[in-house]
Scaffold this active site. Structure first.
Site, PDB file in Angstrom:
ATOM      1  CE1 TYR A 182      -4.287   0.677  -0.333  1.00 51.24           C
ATOM      2  CE2 TYR A 182      -4.369  -1.464   0.728  1.00 51.24           C
ATOM      3  CZ  TYR A 182      -4.971  -0.463  -0.012  1.00 51.24           C
ATOM      4  OH  TYR A 182      -6.268  -0.626  -0.430  1.00 51.24           O
TER       5      TYR A 182
ATOM      6  CD  GLU B  12      -4.633   4.568   0.851  1.00 52.72           C
ATOM      7  OE1 GLU B  12      -4.224   4.563   2.019  1.00 52.72           O
ATOM      8  OE2 GLU B  12      -5.817   4.341   0.533  1.00 52.72           O
TER       9      GLU B  12
ATOM     10  CG  ASP C 254      -7.707  10.597 -24.387  1.00 51.04           C
ATOM     11  OD1 ASP C 254      -6.671   9.896 -24.370  1.00 51.04           O
ATOM     12  OD2 ASP C 254      -8.839  10.133 -24.156  1.00 51.04           O
TER      13      ASP C 254
ATOM     14  CB  THR D 102      -3.913   3.892 -22.477  1.00 45.51           C
ATOM     15  OG1 THR D 102      -3.407   3.873 -23.810  1.00 45.51           O
ATOM     16  CG2 THR D 102      -5.397   4.218 -22.510  1.00 45.51           C
TER      17      THR D 102
ATOM     18  CE  LYS E 243      -6.452   2.172 -25.572  1.00 44.60           C
ATOM     19  NZ  LYS E 243      -7.526   3.167 -25.695  1.00 44.60           N
TER      20      LYS E 243
ATOM     21  NE  ARG F 259      -5.433  -4.310 -20.322  1.00 45.67           N
ATOM     22  CZ  ARG F 259      -5.847  -3.834 -21.503  1.00 45.67           C
ATOM     23  NH1 ARG F 259      -6.714  -2.858 -21.563  1.00 45.67           N
ATOM     24  NH2 ARG F 259      -5.406  -4.356 -22.634  1.00 45.67           N
TER      25      ARG F 259
HETATM   26  C1  LIG Z   1      -8.599   3.513 -24.877  1.00 42.95           C
HETATM   27  C2  LIG Z   1      -8.949   4.931 -24.659  1.00 42.95           C
HETATM   28  C3  LIG Z   1      -9.304   5.407 -23.388  1.00 42.95           C
HETATM   29  C4  LIG Z   1      -9.598   4.487 -22.219  1.00 42.95           C
HETATM   30  O1  LIG Z   1      -8.574   3.710 -21.747  1.00 42.95           O
HETATM   31  P1  LIG Z   1      -8.898   2.486 -20.768  1.00 42.95           P
HETATM   32  O2  LIG Z   1      -7.538   2.095 -20.279  1.00 42.95           O
HETATM   33  O3  LIG Z   1      -9.602   1.446 -21.543  1.00 42.95           O
HETATM   34  O4  LIG Z   1      -9.733   3.007 -19.642  1.00 42.95           O
HETATM   35  C5  LIG Z   1      -9.509   6.762 -23.235  1.00 42.95           C
HETATM   36  N1  LIG Z   1      -9.387   7.610 -24.273  1.00 42.95           N
HETATM   37  C6  LIG Z   1      -9.086   7.191 -25.510  1.00 42.95           C
HETATM   38  C7  LIG Z   1      -8.975   8.187 -26.615  1.00 42.95           C
HETATM   39  C8  LIG Z   1      -8.873   5.836 -25.753  1.00 42.95           C
HETATM   40  O5  LIG Z   1      -8.587   5.431 -26.992  1.00 42.95           O
END
Ligand SMILES: *Cc1c(COP(=O)(O)O)cnc(C)c1O
Length: 423
Positions: A54, A56, A201, A228, A231, A237
């Site tokens: 933990y 936090e 994003d 993220t 990807k 993840r």
């Molecule tokens: C995949 C994605 C997310 C979400 O990511 P998670 O890890 O699945 O919660 C947010 N924004 C965009 C543009 C994405 O492609």
């Protein structure tokens, strides 16, 4: 190879499922553009005893003792993230991309405030205020769109007019089904003009930005970037929020409070260690080669589809993904195309196309991309072969064609084993 001797002897039921999935990923061809293969180093960190701890709070400011190692793990992850993306501040604790976005919204807005984001059917993401999400009840999401679906050009005039009229607190630029680059400078200029925070994003394209095959929004005046890590960035993840620009310090403090204690509890330190390892891998020169190959491969596939007169939304691709209007071009629905290609050994997803007249569960398009197959070592030649096989299956649809394509796809996959290391 990583073995699972304890799972095998103690829980054979789960062992069969885990190894089954491992074989599925190894034997087939993964074209889902948000997926990738991580290194064994990343996987080892995910399996480490850091999961027991933990922590936090933040390095040097924790609620529990025993942080002599975890503080250093998180600090290394933060420093590597900042270096990779040219950020002045990074929060590496978000458990996923959705959490990173929600934390950013909470840090930058009050309930009821307005945020201007990309239309969901023009490439935006669920977490950008889709009506099914809880967050859409808290903030007022309004939209901009493409001006021209054939080129993918965003309607920047309309975006500016909407921003002037609605005075959003945040302008959000980012997507999960848009095959082109945004004009980051235009968007950040509009944000400045109306006094909004410019937030990108980059969940899908973070690896391409880190590897230099896509522009970095921070170089064009953006304040906040969420992503993220699993990807194109090829890490575990997870999610992350980064800050740059003049207001960095002020915004950074708000982001940290929003992530913890605002949204999450204890950080997943095993995941943060795995992020740090992936960031180190992405800082290597070989990652640049990878990021450029991802885009070249996607463009090679686009050429094949277009040579067969299959309509691609935005007329091609400038990044790692493609959106094909298979219903409009071939008379097969996105759902049926997904199933047929699955039989041929290819995993991808059905997807709505801009202004789709069909329902989301059976839309007109398919979305696919090259990050995972490029990690396996596919170059443009193999990418074209895959695209040719896909087109043949989608056109002919008979059992003999699917069976033959499957044999060819599995042979291509076998000839390109998933690498264990990117050191
Ligand atoms: C995949 C994605 C997310 C979400 O990511 P998670 O890890 O699945 O919660 C947010 N924004 C965009 C543009 C994405 O492609």
């Amino acid at each position: 190879m990583i073995n699972y001797p304890h799972i095998e002897s103690e829980d054979p039921e789960l062992f069969a499922l885990i190894t089954g999935e491992e074989e599925r990923q190894r034997d087939g061809l993964e074209l889902i553009p948000s997926e990738n293969y991580v290194s064994n180093a990343v996987r080892e960190a995910m399996a480490s005893t850091l999961t027991n701890k933990y922590s936090e709070g933040y390095p040097g400011k924790r609620y529990y003792g025993g942080q002599q190692f975890t503080d250093q793990v998180e600090t290394i992850a933060i420093e590597r993230a900042k270096k990779l993306f040219g950020a002045t501040h990074a929060n590496v604790q978000p458990l996923g991309g959705a959490n990173a976005n929600i934390a950013a919204y909470m840090a930058l807005m009050e309930p009821g405030d307005t945020i201007l984001g990309m239309d969901l059917y023009h490439g935006g993401h669920l977490t950008h205020g889709h009506p099914v999400t809880y967050i859409s009840k808290i903030f007022n999401f309004i939209r901009y769109k493409m001006k021209d679906i054939e080129t993918g050009e965003i309607d920047y005039d309309e975006l500016r007019q909407t921003a002037l009229r609605e005075k959003p607190k945040v302008i959000l630029a980012g997507f999960s089904a848009y095959p082109r680059e945004l004009e980051w400078q235009k968007i950040s200029d509009i944000a400045k003009e109306v006094g909004a925070i410019a937030m990108a994003d980059v969940a899908h394209i973070a690896g391409l930005i880190a590897g230099g095959s896509q522009k970095n929004p921070f170089d064009y005046g953006f304040d906040v970037m969420t992503t993220t890590t699993h990807k194109t960035l090829r890490g575990p993840r997870g999610g992350m929020v980064m800050i740059a620009g003049d207001r960095g310090e002020e915004i950074g403090k708000k982001i940290d409070k929003a992530v913890f204690p605002g949204l999450q509890g204890g950080p997943h330190m095993h995941q943060i260690a795995a992020k740090a390892i992936a960031f180190r891998e992405a800082l290597q020169p070989s990652f640049k080669t990878y990021a450029h190959q991802v885009v070249e491969n996607a463009q090679a596939m686009a050429e094949v589809f277009q040579a067969h007169d299959i309509r691609l939304i935005t007329g091609g691709t400038s990044n790692h993904l493609l959106l094909a209007d298979v219903f409009g071009s071939l008379g097969i629905s996105g759902h049926d195309a997904e199933t047929l290609l699955d039989h041929a050994g290819i995993t991808l997803n059905k997807n709505s196309i801009a202004d789709d007249t069909r329902k989301p569960m059976d839309p007109s398009g398919i979305r696919f991309g090259t990050p995972a197959m490029t990690t396996r070592g596919f170059k443009t030649e193999e990418s074209k072969q895959v695209a040719e096989l896909m087109v043949e299956v989608l056109k002919k649809r008979d059992e003999a064609t699917v069976t033959k394509a499957r044999a060819d796809i599995l042979a291509l996959a076998e000839a390109h084993p998933v690498p264990e290391s990117f050191a």
